[in-house]
Scaffold this active site. Structure first.
Site, short mmCIF file in Angstrom:
data_model
loop_
_atom_site.label_atom_id
_atom_site.label_comp_id
_atom_site.label_asym_id
_atom_site.label_seq_id
_atom_site.Cartn_x
_atom_site.Cartn_y
_atom_site.Cartn_z
N THR A 70 0.73 -1.06 -0.12
CA THR A 70 -0.08 0.04 -0.15
C THR A 70 0.87 1.37 0.11
OG1 THR A 70 -1.75 -0.92 1.27
CG2 THR A 70 -1.75 1.34 1.32
N HIS A 201 4.70 -10.25 3.05
CA HIS A 201 3.82 -11.01 3.54
C HIS A 201 3.03 -11.87 2.50
CE1 HIS A 201 -0.22 -9.23 3.26
NE2 HIS A 201 0.50 -8.05 3.03
N CYS A 324 -8.78 -7.01 1.05
CA CYS A 324 -8.83 -5.44 1.64
C CYS A 324 -10.49 -5.11 1.60
CB CYS A 324 -7.98 -4.69 0.76
SG CYS A 324 -6.36 -5.17 0.93
#
Length: 380
Positions: A70, A201, A324
């Site tokens: 992000t 991740h 998300c």
């Protein structure tokens, strides 16, 4: 437990976790400090940067650490529009971008920038000819994801790169979060790509750490100012343990890359073969142009979150397309861009696989799915 939600996050490699713990315990200095403890931390930081660069075919000077995908997407979009504002105020994204790109573009639009949306076809692929038509003299940035996180469509990055050779002043950014270690992107960084975003991740590293590839010679304004870290481009004390763990995870992930796509594709093929036998199932990500680890499908008449929770009760974990947007109960933005009917889009779920998954898990999933399918059919 069967974990089929690897596009949301992956379990950290034990070796990566071990590297994080040991670095946290042994390296206590701030990399910016002038004393020896600081020098130790800085040496480790630069070693990790060099390793990551070598793994993706870049130079250490082209690797900048971030807090994840992000931040990386925000940095490239906002940093480009700030840095190049005297040359133009127009950016282009596709209609299937991750919210880190699409919502950042909306924010830039509110600040006076102009945003164009490149359409995708019914299968979720950017229509390159339509993208070309959107380019104008004010265009300074094009941002296209490498692998769509919801349906797994592998975007035509090389084809876009080829036509952008005629537009050397336009920054080309690729969100590669779902690509690295999953599909071959070896050609991307040697083509016309100026920036690429990565998140640890997603390849079995720790959360809260990532990096961007920043092609040498390109210009980008910093988002975070202050201490002057990362060559004055990204201030903030570097998270040395997480960076070291990320480098370890990336090496391990790429070590398995050669056999991973074949393995996950075999699992995906088995899933598709069985799911297609159910009348009320619609599959959105079948074919060689889709990433082998992502399978998106709908069970007609059943909202995605209902199926997710029903499987969860059986200790099987999948998601409703993008993690998300799952908690916001949003329908798949990608499927809407593909003009999938609303009822199917709200029924969509995503299975995302990894090399740790097995055919036995696939078989168990299909047993449970059959039971749930019969149950839902009886209710309807």
């Amino acid at each position: 437990m069967i974990y089929f939600d690897n596009s949301a996050t992956t379990p950290i490699f034990p070796q990566s976790l071990d590297a994080y713990v040991k670095t946290s315990q042994r390296i206590i200095g701030n990399p910016s400090s002038l004393h020896d403890l600081g020098n130790q931390a800085n040496r480790l930081l630069q070693q990790a940067r060099k390793q990551i660069a070598e793994l993706i075919g870049a130079t250490p000077e082209e690797i900048y650490f971030t807090s994840g995908g992000t931040e990386g997407d925000n940095w490239v979009l906002k940093g480009t529009m700030i840095e190049k504002r005297e040359y133009g105020n127009h950016l282009i994204i596709s209609g299937i971008e991750h919210p880190a790109v699409s919502e950042t573009a909306e924010q830039l639009k509110e600040l006076g920038m102009e945003v164009s949306i490149a359409p995708v076809d019914k299968n979720g692929f950017v229509i390159v000819e339509e993208l070309k038509k959107l380019v104008r003299k004010e265009t300074v940035l094009i941002s296209i994801m490498g692998v769509n996180n919801e349906v797994g469509s592998i975007q035509p990055i090389q084809e876009i790169s080829e036509f952008l050779t005629d537009y050397p002043k336009i920054h080309f950014h690729v969100d590669a979060v779902q690509a690295i270690g999953k599909v071959s992107f070896d050609q991307w960084l040697t083509e016309r790509v100026d920036f690429a975003t990565f998140s640890a991740h997603k390849f079995h590293g720790p959360r809260g750490i990532g990096f961007i590839y920043w092609k040498k010679g390109r210009r980008l304004a910093p988002l975070l100012t202050g201490g002057g870290q990362e060559n004055n481009q990204r201030s903030g004390t570097e998270n040395v343990p997480a960076v070291v763990a990320m480098a370890k995870a990336l090496r391990l992930s790429l070590d398995t890359k050669a056999r991973k796509p074949e393995h996950t594709q075999n699992l995906k093929t088995a899933l598709i073969g069985t799911l297609k036998t159910y009348d009320k199932v619609t599959i959105f990500s079948e074919g060689e142009k889709y990433a082998p680890h992502i399978l998106c499908f709908s069970l007609k008449g059943i909202r995605g979150e209902v199926l997710v929770h029903a499987l969860e009760e059986k200790q099987i974990f999948i998601s409703t397309t993008s993690a998300c947007s799952s908690r916001k109960h949003m329908a798949s933005s990608t499927l809407h861009a593909m003009h999938v009917p609303h009822d199917l889009a709200t029924s969509a779920v995503r299975i995302s696989l990894d090399e740790s998954n097995s055919m036995a898990e696939v078989e168990q999933f299909m047993i449970i799915f059959k039971q749930l399918y019969q149950k839902f059919s009886a209710i309807n």
